[in-house]
Motif scaffolding. Sequence first.
Motif, PDB file in Angstrom:
ATOM      1  N   VAL A   1      -3.442   9.438  10.350  1.00 31.25           N
ATOM      2  CA  VAL A   1      -1.954   9.496   9.973  1.00 31.25           C
ATOM      3  C   VAL A   1      -1.800   8.912   8.430  1.00 31.25           C
ATOM      4  CG1 VAL A   1       0.511   9.546   9.852  1.00 31.25           C
ATOM      5  CG2 VAL A   1      -0.908  10.165  11.832  1.00 31.25           C
ATOM      6  N   LEU A   2      -1.922   7.521   8.573  1.00 26.40           N
ATOM      7  CA  LEU A   2      -1.730   6.946   7.331  1.00 26.40           C
ATOM      8  C   LEU A   2      -2.772   6.968   6.266  1.00 26.40           C
ATOM      9  CD1 LEU A   2       0.302   3.526   8.558  1.00 26.40           C
ATOM     10  CD2 LEU A   2       1.329   5.864   7.804  1.00 26.40           C
ATOM     11  N   GLU A   3      -3.989   7.381   6.698  1.00 25.99           N
ATOM     12  CA  GLU A   3      -5.175   7.337   5.860  1.00 25.99           C
ATOM     13  C   GLU A   3      -5.619   8.845   5.479  1.00 25.99           C
ATOM     14  OE1 GLU A   3      -8.207   4.914   7.459  1.00 25.99           O
ATOM     15  OE2 GLU A   3      -7.221   3.162   7.281  1.00 25.99           O
ATOM     16  N   LYS A   4      -4.794   9.887   5.739  1.00 24.09           N
ATOM     17  CA  LYS A   4      -5.028  11.279   5.530  1.00 24.09           C
ATOM     18  C   LYS A   4      -4.408  11.679   4.343  1.00 24.09           C
ATOM     19  CE  LYS A   4      -8.091  11.812   9.067  1.00 24.09           C
ATOM     20  NZ  LYS A   4      -9.223  11.877   8.786  1.00 24.09           N
ATOM     21  N   VAL A   5      -4.766  12.164   3.316  1.00 23.81           N
ATOM     22  CA  VAL A   5      -4.085  12.715   2.195  1.00 23.81           C
ATOM     23  C   VAL A   5      -3.381  13.882   2.520  1.00 23.81           C
ATOM     24  CG1 VAL A   5      -4.554  13.670  -0.334  1.00 23.81           C
ATOM     25  CG2 VAL A   5      -6.108  11.569   0.491  1.00 23.81           C
ATOM     26  N   PRO A   6      -3.843  14.795   3.229  1.00 24.68           N
ATOM     27  CA  PRO A   6      -2.900  16.002   3.545  1.00 24.68           C
ATOM     28  C   PRO A   6      -1.383  15.623   4.049  1.00 24.68           C
ATOM     29  CG  PRO A   6      -4.973  16.428   4.109  1.00 24.68           C
ATOM     30  CD  PRO A   6      -5.050  15.096   3.941  1.00 24.68           C
ATOM     31  N   ILE A   7      -1.603  14.420   4.667  1.00 25.10           N
ATOM     32  CA  ILE A   7      -0.135  13.972   5.239  1.00 25.10           C
ATOM     33  C   ILE A   7       0.381  13.142   4.520  1.00 25.10           C
ATOM     34  CG2 ILE A   7       0.840  12.774   7.296  1.00 25.10           C
ATOM     35  CD1 ILE A   7      -1.341  13.645   8.967  1.00 25.10           C
ATOM     36  N   MET A   8      -0.125  12.208   3.710  1.00 26.48           N
ATOM     37  CA  MET A   8       0.378  11.106   3.104  1.00 26.48           C
ATOM     38  C   MET A   8       0.680  11.619   1.677  1.00 26.48           C
ATOM     39  SD  MET A   8       1.248   8.733   5.195  1.00 26.48           S
ATOM     40  CE  MET A   8       1.613   7.473   3.847  1.00 26.48           C
TER      41      MET A   8
END
Length: 400
Positions: A378-385
């Motif tokens: 979550v915290l290391e995924k560009v599409p999410i963050m």
Amino acid sequence: MEHPHSHQTLLSPDTSCPPASSSPAAHDSTTAPCGTCRKCGGPTTFAQPPPSWSEVSPPPAYRPIRAPALNLPPNEQSRQAIILSPVPQSEKVPLVGPPFLFQAPSKKIQSPEDIRCFNDSDSGKNFLGFIVALSESMRGHKISDPCHQSDTVNSIISILHSLIDWIDEIPPTEQAARYGNVSYRTWHSRLVENSDDLILRLLPDDRRSATVELVPYFTDSFGNSSRIDYGTGHETNFAAWLYCLARLGLIKEEDYQAVVARVFVKYLELMRKLQLVYCLEPAGSHGVWGLDDYHFLPFIFGASQLIDHKYMKPKSIHNPDILDNFSNEYLYLSCIAFVKKVKKGLFAEHSPLLDDISGVPAWKKVNSGLLKMYKAEVLEKVPIMQHFLFGWLIKWRMLA
């Protein structure tokens, strides 16, 4: 019902392939798209990576704006990176004081390098440390256990109650599309229109100007009205909103158990109702290879609740009696029960990662593994963050 688990999970370093006599479902399913085990050559449960949708019939005209996360099972390299990474540790939230420099938060993350900068920064580490502290506050506690409830906690619960009531006042529209009921946009518009007044219920006079920073996190905590979707990015925004309240000193450490057992449980009730009534699309879902279509944090908090439990083990999720009798007291069991309610077919097929985790021997290992996985997935995924916001309370600082 107990059954073998031979998949290599993100929580276990075991890399052995099952013996030839085991069932095809027991083979390592981290394969190339050909559907054969890359270790022994046998067939696997999933012949191909899942489709881009977590369900096979999205609205006919739907086109996602948010880039989906990679819809593939985690490869060996990324899995090992998660396994070998350190377990995130809890941190005290640093309080802010006058002069207050509240500002409208904005998006900053556009690349993996930006992700690294955030997670290596004091803001990134402290935000994750806050989530770990919330998790630790629930260790060994049932949802119904008595806990300190401050005026701030009670006010947040009242706000969430209001949002739940609005769903009853705004019924879904009859439409042909399976996902994305347009009445959700009416609900969300009411949320945006009333957000300042809702937030002001929480703020003392000297911090009323914080609405400019708190409102964007709050309104992005319940899904996106354009896409009519919801996912772990929105859930993370809710955690960020709580973190900002903690930085303002409105949520204190003695409130943490109530923040999970009262506030987050009510938030989960709201989001499940929104998902079911308005058929929200999963945002950036990993499909069958993800932990869950919509949520991550309740699994972390729920695993912490069950650490050192006398008789409930991770494999207990397969016992219907345990789910029926205890899902109202334990978040992890509640999540499993909800998944089984909304998804059809064999649990091992529609939720293989959760099925694999049930083979881990201890809840402490589940909890620590999920914390590492949350950071990585979550915290290391560009599409999410790429949608995460930065202002004065959660600062954006580029590294040298």
